[in-house]
Design a protein around this motif. Structure first.
Motif, PDB file in Angstrom:
ATOM      1  N   ILE A   1     -16.274 -15.357 -48.409  1.00 34.82           N
ATOM      2  CA  ILE A   1     -16.882 -16.686 -48.427  1.00 34.82           C
ATOM      3  C   ILE A   1     -17.614 -16.920 -49.738  1.00 34.82           C
ATOM      4  O   ILE A   1     -17.537 -18.011 -50.325  1.00 34.82           O
ATOM      5  N   ALA A   2     -18.318 -15.911 -50.222  1.00 35.70           N
ATOM      6  CA  ALA A   2     -19.008 -16.052 -51.514  1.00 35.70           C
ATOM      7  C   ALA A   2     -18.010 -16.338 -52.629  1.00 35.70           C
ATOM      8  O   ALA A   2     -18.256 -17.185 -53.503  1.00 35.70           O
ATOM      9  N   GLU A   3     -16.868 -15.643 -52.614  1.00 35.52           N
ATOM     10  CA  GLU A   3     -15.851 -15.879 -53.639  1.00 35.52           C
ATOM     11  C   GLU A   3     -15.216 -17.253 -53.465  1.00 35.52           C
ATOM     12  O   GLU A   3     -14.959 -17.957 -54.454  1.00 35.52           O
ATOM     13  N   GLY A   4     -14.957 -17.638 -52.227  1.00 33.72           N
ATOM     14  CA  GLY A   4     -14.344 -18.939 -51.991  1.00 33.72           C
ATOM     15  C   GLY A   4     -15.206 -20.086 -52.481  1.00 33.72           C
ATOM     16  O   GLY A   4     -14.691 -21.091 -52.987  1.00 33.72           O
ATOM     17  N   LEU A   5     -16.523 -19.929 -52.346  1.00 33.42           N
ATOM     18  CA  LEU A   5     -17.456 -20.980 -52.764  1.00 33.42           C
ATOM     19  C   LEU A   5     -17.886 -20.848 -54.215  1.00 33.42           C
ATOM     20  O   LEU A   5     -18.568 -21.741 -54.731  1.00 33.42           O
ATOM     21  N   GLY A   6     -17.515 -19.754 -54.866  1.00 36.34           N
ATOM     22  CA  GLY A   6     -17.994 -19.520 -56.226  1.00 36.34           C
ATOM     23  C   GLY A   6     -19.506 -19.486 -56.276  1.00 36.34           C
ATOM     24  O   GLY A   6     -20.139 -20.110 -57.144  1.00 36.34           O
ATOM     25  N   ALA A   7     -20.102 -18.766 -55.343  1.00 31.29           N
ATOM     26  CA  ALA A   7     -21.552 -18.777 -55.173  1.00 31.29           C
ATOM     27  C   ALA A   7     -22.274 -18.251 -56.406  1.00 31.29           C
ATOM     28  O   ALA A   7     -21.842 -17.291 -57.044  1.00 31.29           O
ATOM     29  N   ALA A   8     -23.401 -18.904 -56.707  1.00 33.38           N
ATOM     30  CA  ALA A   8     -24.247 -18.440 -57.807  1.00 33.38           C
ATOM     31  C   ALA A   8     -24.930 -17.133 -57.447  1.00 33.38           C
ATOM     32  O   ALA A   8     -25.267 -16.335 -58.325  1.00 33.38           O
ATOM     33  N   ALA A   9     -25.182 -16.915 -56.169  1.00 31.47           N
ATOM     34  CA  ALA A   9     -25.822 -15.689 -55.706  1.00 31.47           C
ATOM     35  C   ALA A   9     -25.235 -15.306 -54.361  1.00 31.47           C
ATOM     36  O   ALA A   9     -24.932 -16.163 -53.534  1.00 31.47           O
ATOM     37  N   ALA A  10     -25.055 -14.004 -54.159  1.00 24.75           N
ATOM     38  CA  ALA A  10     -24.605 -13.478 -52.871  1.00 24.75           C
ATOM     39  C   ALA A  10     -25.568 -12.365 -52.488  1.00 24.75           C
ATOM     40  O   ALA A  10     -25.607 -11.323 -53.131  1.00 24.75           O
ATOM     41  N   VAL A  11     -26.355 -12.628 -51.465  1.00 24.86           N
ATOM     42  CA  VAL A  11     -27.425 -11.714 -51.070  1.00 24.86           C
ATOM     43  C   VAL A  11     -27.091 -11.110 -49.722  1.00 24.86           C
ATOM     44  O   VAL A  11     -26.781 -11.837 -48.760  1.00 24.86           O
ATOM     45  N   ASP A  12     -27.165  -9.797 -49.648  1.00 24.71           N
ATOM     46  CA  ASP A  12     -26.798  -9.078 -48.440  1.00 24.71           C
ATOM     47  C   ASP A  12     -27.731  -9.376 -47.280  1.00 24.71           C
ATOM     48  O   ASP A  12     -27.316  -9.533 -46.143  1.00 24.71           O
ATOM     49  N   GLY A  13     -29.027  -9.420 -47.553  1.00 27.96           N
ATOM     50  CA  GLY A  13     -30.006  -9.674 -46.502  1.00 27.96           C
ATOM     51  C   GLY A  13     -30.439  -8.437 -45.751  1.00 27.96           C
ATOM     52  O   GLY A  13     -31.248  -8.520 -44.821  1.00 27.96           O
ATOM     53  N   SER A  14     -29.911  -7.281 -46.124  1.00 24.95           N
ATOM     54  CA  SER A  14     -30.311  -6.034 -45.470  1.00 24.95           C
ATOM     55  C   SER A  14     -31.280  -5.267 -46.364  1.00 24.95           C
ATOM     56  O   SER A  14     -31.283  -5.414 -47.589  1.00 24.95           O
ATOM     57  N   ASP A  15     -32.107  -4.444 -45.735  1.00 26.92           N
ATOM     58  CA  ASP A  15     -33.080  -3.647 -46.479  1.00 26.92           C
ATOM     59  C   ASP A  15     -32.379  -2.588 -47.320  1.00 26.92           C
ATOM     60  O   ASP A  15     -31.351  -2.024 -46.916  1.00 26.92           O
ATOM     61  N   THR A  16     -32.965  -2.303 -48.481  1.00 28.48           N
ATOM     62  CA  THR A  16     -32.552  -1.144 -49.271  1.00 28.48           C
ATOM     63  C   THR A  16     -33.540  -0.023 -48.991  1.00 28.48           C
ATOM     64  O   THR A  16     -34.755  -0.216 -49.130  1.00 28.48           O
TER      65      THR A  16
ATOM     66  N   ALA B   1     -34.684 -19.997 -51.332  1.00 29.63           N
ATOM     67  CA  ALA B   1     -35.643 -20.946 -51.906  1.00 29.63           C
ATOM     68  C   ALA B   1     -35.241 -21.392 -53.302  1.00 29.63           C
ATOM     69  O   ALA B   1     -35.510 -22.531 -53.710  1.00 29.63           O
ATOM     70  N   SER B   2     -34.594 -20.524 -54.052  1.00 26.06           N
ATOM     71  CA  SER B   2     -34.249 -20.848 -55.436  1.00 26.06           C
ATOM     72  C   SER B   2     -32.923 -21.585 -55.563  1.00 26.06           C
ATOM     73  O   SER B   2     -32.609 -22.103 -56.636  1.00 26.06           O
ATOM     74  N   ALA B   3     -32.140 -21.614 -54.493  1.00 20.88           N
ATOM     75  CA  ALA B   3     -30.844 -22.301 -54.534  1.00 20.88           C
ATOM     76  C   ALA B   3     -30.988 -23.722 -54.019  1.00 20.88           C
ATOM     77  O   ALA B   3     -31.888 -24.038 -53.230  1.00 20.88           O
ATOM     78  N   GLU B   4     -30.089 -24.608 -54.463  1.00 22.00           N
ATOM     79  CA  GLU B   4     -30.098 -25.981 -53.953  1.00 22.00           C
ATOM     80  C   GLU B   4     -29.499 -26.053 -52.546  1.00 22.00           C
ATOM     81  O   GLU B   4     -29.953 -26.831 -51.715  1.00 22.00           O
ATOM     82  N   ARG B   5     -28.483 -25.250 -52.300  1.00 19.59           N
ATOM     83  CA  ARG B   5     -27.856 -25.183 -50.982  1.00 19.59           C
ATOM     84  C   ARG B   5     -27.646 -23.716 -50.603  1.00 19.59           C
ATOM     85  O   ARG B   5     -27.399 -22.875 -51.464  1.00 19.59           O
ATOM     86  N   VAL B   6     -27.729 -23.459 -49.317  1.00 19.77           N
ATOM     87  CA  VAL B   6     -27.564 -22.099 -48.818  1.00 19.77           C
ATOM     88  C   VAL B   6     -26.483 -22.097 -47.738  1.00 19.77           C
ATOM     89  O   VAL B   6     -26.462 -22.971 -46.862  1.00 19.77           O
ATOM     90  N   VAL B   7     -25.614 -21.116 -47.811  1.00 19.95           N
ATOM     91  CA  VAL B   7     -24.655 -20.844 -46.737  1.00 19.95           C
ATOM     92  C   VAL B   7     -25.029 -19.481 -46.170  1.00 19.95           C
ATOM     93  O   VAL B   7     -24.899 -18.459 -46.840  1.00 19.95           O
ATOM     94  N   LEU B   8     -25.536 -19.495 -44.949  1.00 15.11           N
ATOM     95  CA  LEU B   8     -25.932 -18.267 -44.274  1.00 15.11           C
ATOM     96  C   LEU B   8     -24.791 -17.828 -43.362  1.00 15.11           C
ATOM     97  O   LEU B   8     -24.320 -18.610 -42.526  1.00 15.11           O
ATOM     98  N   VAL B   9     -24.358 -16.585 -43.506  1.00 16.76           N
ATOM     99  CA  VAL B   9     -23.224 -16.068 -42.743  1.00 16.76           C
ATOM    100  C   VAL B   9     -23.714 -14.967 -41.803  1.00 16.76           C
ATOM    101  O   VAL B   9     -24.271 -13.960 -42.249  1.00 16.76           O
TER     102      VAL B   9
END
Length: 824
Positions: free
Chosen positions: A429-444, A567-575
């Motif tokens: 999905i990140a590749e399909g949208l050409g996302a500026a950022a792709a964040v895992d959301g899991s702890d390191t 917060a820093s993006a104009e639009r967010v796609v949460l998967v």
């Protein structure tokens, strides 16, 4: 327990099938003569020339070659649920539940055609390689008997194998199965491209103790709900076989159930019935239904099992059991002939015995993962995306060119399931949208030995996948930040970051964390052994007790990282969604409809950080999601083109048309026991449920609007006085009143206004329309009045009540746009 004699079922013999006199010794008779006219043989002729010993050997899944007859080895079963599985790189289409969401018969037929063409290519290139004496392991034997589709009904959304079915409705399931089977079978009137087999007969919709648990199925539910999903595709004529389920029905194991004879073989006497893996032995070892394997195998054969999938490739136990069963008189040679004859007939249908007349013989490897099939995979992925909510009306990312953040573990991954093939490529999905950022959301995290002397391990991306019925302790994965590989337990018990993804029949990448004083004990979910630090400083999962305590040091918070990106993006796609190998798969049922707790927290954090969030659910099953996010989409794990399909829907390049194939309940609270199959009394599915739901069966939105009008009903009666020969014709106009071209799934339901304990509504017809903006189309449905029938337990047949009925037509089971009464 029924006696073997009570379970005996002799199917109609094959036409002109010679039955020889039984001998007490399977190998005592002289060999029959050679086959005449090689290349023009038929099943009956081959059967007549086999010795009894050869026929007994052919009762096993792996049938041996018979060189003196020029008969090749044969194996039943090639996985083809949504693409060719378990062989290698092949086109991966959306999961079956996603294909069911398309409500598109013609699309399903074309997908089946593509899948069967790839099966043929694998098979025929295998034969070519073997003729050249190339390495056998490189070219596995491929069967033209495909074990697909699954027609078990999606009655309980907690079912681990929910991804494998088409719908909770028997009519919709039957229609989708017919379409897919026709594609698998092919159009040649004589030779089948592949031979489809339906799974799993009967009332199989729970994984917990599946091989010993009994489904309670009332008689009306059996005839009105469970059996029709099998009957429709079988009577259509494009089905070669059926596989029984592991479970029992009303106390009788499916593999010796009288319904194999009284139902399946009544619909098609030539069906080949193949057992599920190890199910014949389970009759003794797990179910304790028989005392010995000789008795159980004999009973299964007499009940109608033709091919025994038992003990993997080792056919010796099956041969020994049937040889003794024959010697003891528990089975006759006629019983053996009937079973072997049906499997030989299935082989004959695929052109095996007449290769020169095979119209599909020229299919070769170039069709596998071809550009044409990739385009079809994209079409299917788009057609299976359901727009659940869209408060703005327009595509959420239409004409948007700003910064998009894709958040969530599934946003940058394309996952496969147990029955998938190997992806030829994957668009996330990140590749399909050409996302500026792709964040895992899991702890390191770092995994540290609490004593401090054993060292530290990591860093890892840590995901908590929650619990299941089979594992009330949450399971976790640890993915190396450096290599991207997952911690896994090897055969030597060493724990190392060596797996590309959680996978396998036993998923060795899952760990349980037991909270104890000073930290956590880490246990392998696959082996049950606890992890310790070995003398050489490596992790080893070989301890029966939690002798080593670890701490998880959080280096970065996944929730904080996701909130900052949102917060820093104009639009967010949460998967959000599931991994098809974890907590909801074959052998594992879900214990709720909730998202894993970490994903619930991620959803809340991201939406709070940026209200301009679109939620995409990528899952094998429904969730009970409590959120006010204005735009929500659902897709199954849709294969190689998942990301392109989602991007096309979100940007408006494609107008969504999919509809939910099952009810999305608001909560699992109050759902019946998984083994309570009484959809009437316990109010399962849209037909009877009055529970709160998030989205109804058949629900799905579009970026345009459709208006329904001018519904008229006419009835045509035959010369017979019976309502069963009558047809109700419904005609209406559907208009695209919006500004975009689009497709609409027009659904026709019926309900009784006078009958007692009848469905609230029942799907009787549907069609998919493609309408340009502003245009109208006349839709006509011809509905046999038999769709109104119910099973009369006293009379033991279907009957139609006299009285008032209603036809309801609309965009879902709840979104009814027009209705009209009539009398029967």
């Amino acid at each position: 327990m029924e006696t073997i004699e009570a379970l005996r079922f002799r199917s109609a013999p094959l036409k002109d099938d010679p039955v020889t006199q039984a001998s007490s010794d399977p190998g005592s008779r002289p060999l029959p003569g050679p086959l005449p006219r090689p290349g023009h043989r038929d099943a009956a002729d081959i059967l007549a020339r086999l010795t009894l010993a050869e026929k007994i050997a052919m009762l096993h899944q792996h049938q041996p070659a018979v060189p003196r007859l020029g008969l090749a080895a044969f194996t039943t079963g090639c996985e083809a649920l949504h693409g060719v599985g378990w062989i290698g790189r092949a086109t991966v289409f959306p999961q079956a539940v996603g294909l069911g969401a398309t409500w598109d018969r013609e699309l399903l037929r074309r997908v089946g055609q593509a899948v069967s063409s790839e099966v043929r290519a694998f098979r025929q290139d295998t034969a070519k390689a073997m003729a050249k004496n190339e390495v056998a392991e490189k070219f596995p034997m491929v069967s033209l008997n495909v074990w697909a589709p699954v027609v078990n009904l999606l009655r309980d959304p907690r079912w681990g194998r929910n991804e494998e079915g088409y719908s909770e409705d028997p009519y919709a399931t039957g229609e989708m199965a017919i379409a897919y089977c026709r594609g698998l079978r092919g159009d040649d009137p004589r030779v089948w491209r592949t031979a489809p087999l339906l799974k799993h007969f009967l009332a199989y919709n729970a994984e917990t103790d599946r091989d010993i648990a009994s489904a309670t199925v009332p008689e009306r539910v059996l005839h009105e709900y469970e059996l029709p999903a099998f009957r429709r595709p079988i009577e259509d004529g494009a089905v070669a076989g059926v596989m029984p389920g592991y479970n029992l029905v009303n106390g009788i194991p499916n593999h010796v159930h009288p319904l194999i004879g009284s139902a399946l073989r009544a619909w098609d006497a030539e069906l080949a019935v193949c057992s599920d893996a190890q199910a014949p032995s389970n009759l003794v070892e797990r179910e304790k239904y028989f005392d010995t394997h000789v008795e159980s195998h004999a009973a299964a054969l007499l009940a109608g099992i033709d091919s025994f999938t038992d003990n993997s490739q080792d056919s010796a136990p099956t041969i020994e059991r049937f040889t003794e069963a024959f010697t003891r008189g528990l089975v006759s040679e006629a019983d053996i002939d009937a079973a072997v004859g049906r499997v030989l007939l299935m082989r004959q249908r695929t052109g095996e015995f007449d290769p020169e007349g095979d119209p599909y013989a020229g299919i070769r490897a170039e069709v596998i993962a071809s550009a044409e099939h990739a385009a079809l995979a994209l079409e299917a992925a788009r057609a299976g995306v359901v727009l659940l909510r869209n408060e703005g009306g327009a595509p959420p990312l239409a004409e948007f060119s700003g910064a998009i953040a894709v958040v969530g573990h599934l946003g940058s991954r394309v996952l496969t399931d147990w029955y998938s093939g190997t992806l030829p490529y994957a668009v996330s999905i990140a590749e399909g949208l050409g996302a500026a950022a792709a964040v895992d959301g899991s702890d390191t995290v770092l995994l540290r030995s609490a004593g401090g002397e054993g060292g530290e391990f990591g860093p890892f991306k840590h995901v908590d996948w929650g619990t299941s019925v089979q594992c009330p302790q949450a399971v976790h994965t640890f993915q190396s930040v450096d290599s991207g590989l997952y911690l896994t337990v090897g055969d030597d018990s060493v724990v190392d970051a060596a797996a590309a993804t959680p996978d396998g029949w036993v998923v060795r990448e899952l760990f349980e964390l037991e909270h104890v004083a000073g930290g956590v004990a880490v246990r392998s979910n696959a082996t049950g052994r606890y992890v310790r630090v070995g003398a050489d400083g490596v992790l080893i999962a070989d301890s029966d007790t939690p002798e080593e305590i670890f701490t998880l040091q959080v280096l970065t918070s996944g929730l904080d990282e996701a909130a900052r990106a949102a917060a820093s993006a104009e639009r967010v796609v949460l998967v959000v969604g599931n991994d098809p190998h974890i907590n909801g798969r074959e052998t594992i049922d879900r214990d709720s409809l909730a998202l894993p707790p970490h994903q619930e927290a991620l959803l809340a954090a991201v939406h709070a950080a940026n209200p301009a969030t679109t939620l995409v659910i990528v899952s094998s099953y429904p969730y009970a999601i409590d959120t006010q996010i204005p735009t929500i989409l659902w897709t199954s794990h849709a294969g190689q083109e998942l990301g392109t399909a989602i991007a096309d829907i979100l940007t408006g390049a494609h107008n969504p048309s999919a509809r939910l194939p099952q009810t999305w309940y608001a909560s699992a609270d109050g759902l019946p026991d998984p083994y309570d199959y009484d959809i009437i009394g316990s109010e399962w599915t849209y037909q009877y449920s009055r529970r709160d739901h998030l989205w109804a069966f058949g629900h799905g939105l579009s970026y345009t609007d459709f208006e329904y009008s001018d519904l008229t009903l006419t009835r045509s009666d035959s010369d017979s006085d019976s309502d069963s020969d009558s047809t109700l014709t419904a005609t209406l106009e559907v208009t695209n009143t919006g500004t975009r071209d689009g497709a609409e799934i027009v659904q026709l339901y019926t309900r009784s206004l006078d009958g007692d304990r009848r469905p609230l509504r029942k799907l009787a017809a549907f069609t998919k329309l493609h309408l340009p903006a502003g245009e109208s189309q006349t839709v006509t449905f011809d509905v046999p009045l038999t769709e109104l029938a119910f099973w009369d337990e006293a009379a033991q047949h279907f009957a139609i009540d006299k009285g008032r009925y209603e036809v309801l037509v609309g965009a879902s089971s709840q979104d009814i746009r027009t209705r009209q009464e009539f009398s029967a």
